[in-house]
Design an enzyme around this catalytic site. Structure first.
Site, PDB file in Angstrom:
ATOM      1  N   ASP A 138       1.710  -1.433  11.918  1.00  0.00           N
ATOM      2  CA  ASP A 138       0.340  -1.828  11.244  1.00  0.00           C
ATOM      3  C   ASP A 138       0.001  -3.211  11.550  1.00  0.00           C
ATOM      4  OD1 ASP A 138       0.135   0.640  10.185  1.00  0.00           O
ATOM      5  OD2 ASP A 138       0.675   0.180   8.369  1.00  0.00           O
ATOM      6  N   SER A 178       7.067   8.821  12.179  1.00  0.00           N
ATOM      7  CA  SER A 178       5.877   8.760  11.209  1.00  0.00           C
ATOM      8  C   SER A 178       6.624   9.036   9.685  1.00  0.00           C
ATOM      9  CB  SER A 178       4.841   9.556  11.448  1.00  0.00           C
ATOM     10  OG  SER A 178       4.109   9.910  10.396  1.00  0.00           O
ATOM     11  N   ARG A 228      -7.598  -3.518   9.108  1.00  0.00           N
ATOM     12  CA  ARG A 228      -6.757  -4.439   9.807  1.00  0.00           C
ATOM     13  C   ARG A 228      -7.398  -5.111  10.995  1.00  0.00           C
ATOM     14  NH1 ARG A 228      -2.642  -3.582   6.443  1.00  0.00           N
ATOM     15  NH2 ARG A 228      -1.804  -1.407   6.207  1.00  0.00           N
ATOM     16  N   GLN A 278       4.810   9.171   7.264  1.00  0.00           N
ATOM     17  CA  GLN A 278       3.596  10.000   6.645  1.00  0.00           C
ATOM     18  C   GLN A 278       4.083  11.795   6.760  1.00  0.00           C
ATOM     19  OE1 GLN A 278      -0.100   9.095   7.557  1.00  0.00           O
ATOM     20  NE2 GLN A 278      -0.207   7.174   6.634  1.00  0.00           N
ATOM     21  N   LYS A 315       0.825  -1.115   0.017  1.00  0.00           N
ATOM     22  CA  LYS A 315      -0.101   0.030  -0.013  1.00  0.00           C
ATOM     23  C   LYS A 315       0.753   1.294   0.072  1.00  0.00           C
ATOM     24  CE  LYS A 315      -2.845   0.820   3.743  1.00  0.00           C
ATOM     25  NZ  LYS A 315      -2.841   1.973   4.102  1.00  0.00           N
ATOM     26  N   SER A 316       1.783   1.061   0.949  1.00  0.00           N
ATOM     27  CA  SER A 316       2.830   2.468   1.005  1.00  0.00           C
ATOM     28  C   SER A 316       3.343   2.696  -0.405  1.00  0.00           C
ATOM     29  CB  SER A 316       3.930   2.313   1.899  1.00  0.00           C
ATOM     30  OG  SER A 316       3.170   2.264   3.294  1.00  0.00           O
ATOM     31  N   ARG A 342      -6.663   1.601  17.878  1.00  0.00           N
ATOM     32  CA  ARG A 342      -6.340   0.078  17.855  1.00  0.00           C
ATOM     33  C   ARG A 342      -6.099  -0.687  19.217  1.00  0.00           C
ATOM     34  NH1 ARG A 342      -3.319   0.022  11.970  1.00  0.00           N
ATOM     35  NH2 ARG A 342      -5.300   0.034  10.601  1.00  0.00           N
TER      36      ARG A 342
HETATM   37  C1  S3P Z   1       2.423   4.738   6.286  1.00  0.00           C
HETATM   38  C2  S3P Z   1       2.947   4.963   7.458  1.00  0.00           C
HETATM   39  C3  S3P Z   1       2.434   4.523   8.508  1.00  0.00           C
HETATM   40  C4  S3P Z   1       1.469   3.418   8.827  1.00  0.00           C
HETATM   41  C5  S3P Z   1       0.503   3.633   7.448  1.00  0.00           C
HETATM   42  C6  S3P Z   1       1.081   3.867   6.056  1.00  0.00           C
HETATM   43  C7  S3P Z   1       3.130   5.380   5.002  1.00  0.00           C
HETATM   44  O1  S3P Z   1       1.912   5.778   9.176  1.00  0.00           O
HETATM   45  O2  S3P Z   1       0.873   3.185   9.764  1.00  0.00           O
HETATM   46  O3  S3P Z   1      -0.369   2.359   7.220  1.00  0.00           O
HETATM   47  O4  S3P Z   1       2.599   4.823   3.844  1.00  0.00           O
HETATM   48  O5  S3P Z   1       3.847   6.481   5.115  1.00  0.00           O
HETATM   49  P1  S3P Z   1       2.324   6.869  10.202  1.00  0.00           P
HETATM   50  O6  S3P Z   1       3.217   7.476   9.308  1.00  0.00           O
HETATM   51  O7  S3P Z   1       1.342   7.564  10.640  1.00  0.00           O
HETATM   52  O8  S3P Z   1       3.170   5.975  11.348  1.00  0.00           O
END
Ligand code: S3P
Length: 428
Positions: free
Chosen positions: A314, A166, A389, A168, A21-22, A345
């Site tokens: 995750d 993070s 999940r 993200q 996914k990422s 969660r």
């Molecule tokens: C992700 C980063 C993670 C993860 C999410 C996907 C990404 O989140 O939990 O499912 O693709 O960069 P965080 O950056 O909030 O930890």
């Protein structure tokens, strides 16, 4: 409501889980801001990644999707157009946060909205640093929650020390940094997944990693690239755990992504004593992948915390289930980020696993799980609360439960693993 399979006698066979996914999100995003054609194979067609495609199409990017094959025709960042409609990010935190990073460098107005779960997830962690760089952002609670509107433009570089580990947050700032005048650096408390860094390099850009700091220089021209998306280890995790805890099982998972910033689940399985082998490791330079075999295992409890957490964040719901089948008390700590995922969660894992007889309690920053417990249920009704999940973890939990179990909101699973129930069927 969906009836789940219970009391499964054995899981055997070979599957290939859907694309990561990422990586799928990032391939579309970088393809959209690069110049030239990007081809993506084994793209994840889950709803989250389709939200990303939809948002970029609304900004004028030509994206053709045929199943898991995607072709993006990018015209550089300047090729993005002001969207005529609201951008709908659906359930996807990655779309929201990374898109805000890109929009920060665009001199037009855009408005982002998502579903009920997105509306509860904190966005200040990205809107604050993006404002420091010069983006004008507004939204509920001062820009912390969707709906959020943004007008980007010329950005100044920053050195941002992130309070959270993070990817993200890191990625949003790095993407904005690609459009700033000068060098932008992000320093994290613990290293998070590095897919953005690897992919910018694949697109011909320069990213410098120095310990926990990552830097990019702005105004680099990215070029379209050809990408094969490895299987998502976060999706594979459900069947890795299923193989370890369902009796008489042997499951082979082909082409699973093995980026070291994501393989905490493998470390945990090995520490617990699982019978697991990894073969055919390749592509170590870009995004490593390999084939994993897991067999029914005798497991012992472990302690999980610190730098391991971002490498398996995750996977904690499914690790909690795994721990119910390990001898002793498993402690998961330093994981308060779980409270701001698609659901809280800590709460959803504890409440739903208890319905099946698990001995599990919430702590301030994680949970404690006592094993080994035989799961039993008399017409139990469990709920994903709209969290993919949690839904998949409960479907695997049902496999080792004696009795009958039904799952509410099972449709959420399509967010990241649309073929989950078909794969479970193949292995049964
Ligand atoms: C992700 C980063 C993670 C993860 C999410 C996907 C990404 O989140 O939990 O499912 O693709 O960069 P965080 O950056 O909030 O930890």
């Amino acid at each position: 409501m969906q009836a789940l399979r219970t009391n499964v006698q054995s899981l055997r066979g070979t599957i290939e889980v859907p694309g990561d996914k990422s990586i799928s999100h990032r391939a579309v995003m970088l393809g959209a801001i690069a110049r030239g054609t990007t081809t993506i194979a084994h793209f994840l067609t889950g709803e989250d990644c389709l939200s990303t495609i939809d948002c970029f199409r609304k900004m004028g990017v030509d994206i053709a999707q045929n199943g898991t094959d995607v072709v993006v025709k990018g015209n550089g960042i300047a090729g993005l157009l002001e969207p005529q409609e609201i951008l709908n990010v659906g359930n996807s935190g990655t779309t929201t946060r990374l898109l805000l990073g890109i929009l920060a460098g665009c001199s037009f107005h855009a408005c982002l909205i998502g579903d009920e779960s997105i509306a509860k997830r904190p966005m200040k962690r990205v809107t604050e640093p993006l404002r420091m760089m010069g983006a004008r952002i507004d939204g509920r609670d001062g820009g912390n929650y969707t709906p959020i509107s943004i007008r980007g433009g010329s950005l100044q570089p920053i050195h941002y020390t992130s309070p959270v580990a993070s990817a993200q947050v890191k990625s949003a700032i790095l993407l904005a940094g690609l459009m700033a005048d000068g060098t932008t650096t992000v320093t994290e408390p613990i290293k998070s997944r590095d897919h953005t860094e690897r992919m910018v390099r694949l697109f011909g850009g320069e990213v410098i990693t120095n310990g926990l700091s990552v830097s990019v220089t702005g105004k680099q021209q990215l070029r379209g690239a050809d990408i094969y998306v490895p299987g998502d280890i976060s999706s594979a995790a459900f069947f890795l755990v299923a193989g370890a805890i369902v009796p008489n099982s042997e499951i082979v998972l082909k082409n699973v992504g093995l980026n070291p910033t994501r393989t905490g689940i493998i470390d945990v399985l090995q520490q617990m004593g699982a019978d697991l082998t990894i073969e055919n490791i390749r592509n170590e330079e870009t995004e490593p992948l390999g084939d994993i075999t897991i067999r029914t295992s005798k497991l012992k409890a472990v302690e999980i915390g610190g730098a391991l957490i971002p490498r398996l964040i995750d996977e904690i719901p499914i690790i909690a289930l795994l721990a119910t089948q390990a001898e002793g008390t498993t402690v998961i700590k330093d994981a308060s980020e779980l409270k701001v995922k698609e659901t809280n969660r800590i709460d959803t894992v504890v409440s739903e696993l208890r319905k099946l007889g698990a001995e599990i309690e919430a702590t301030e920053d994680g949970m404690r799980i006592h094993g080994k417990t035989a799961l039993k249920a008399k017409e139990a009704i469990v709920d994903s609360y709209g969290d993919h999940r949690i839904g998949m973890m409960l479907a695997i939990a049902a496999c080792i439960t004696e009795g009958t179990v039904s799952l509410k909101h099972s449709e959420a699973i399509a967010v990241s693993y649309p073929t989950f129930f078909e794969h479970l069927q193949v292995l049964c």
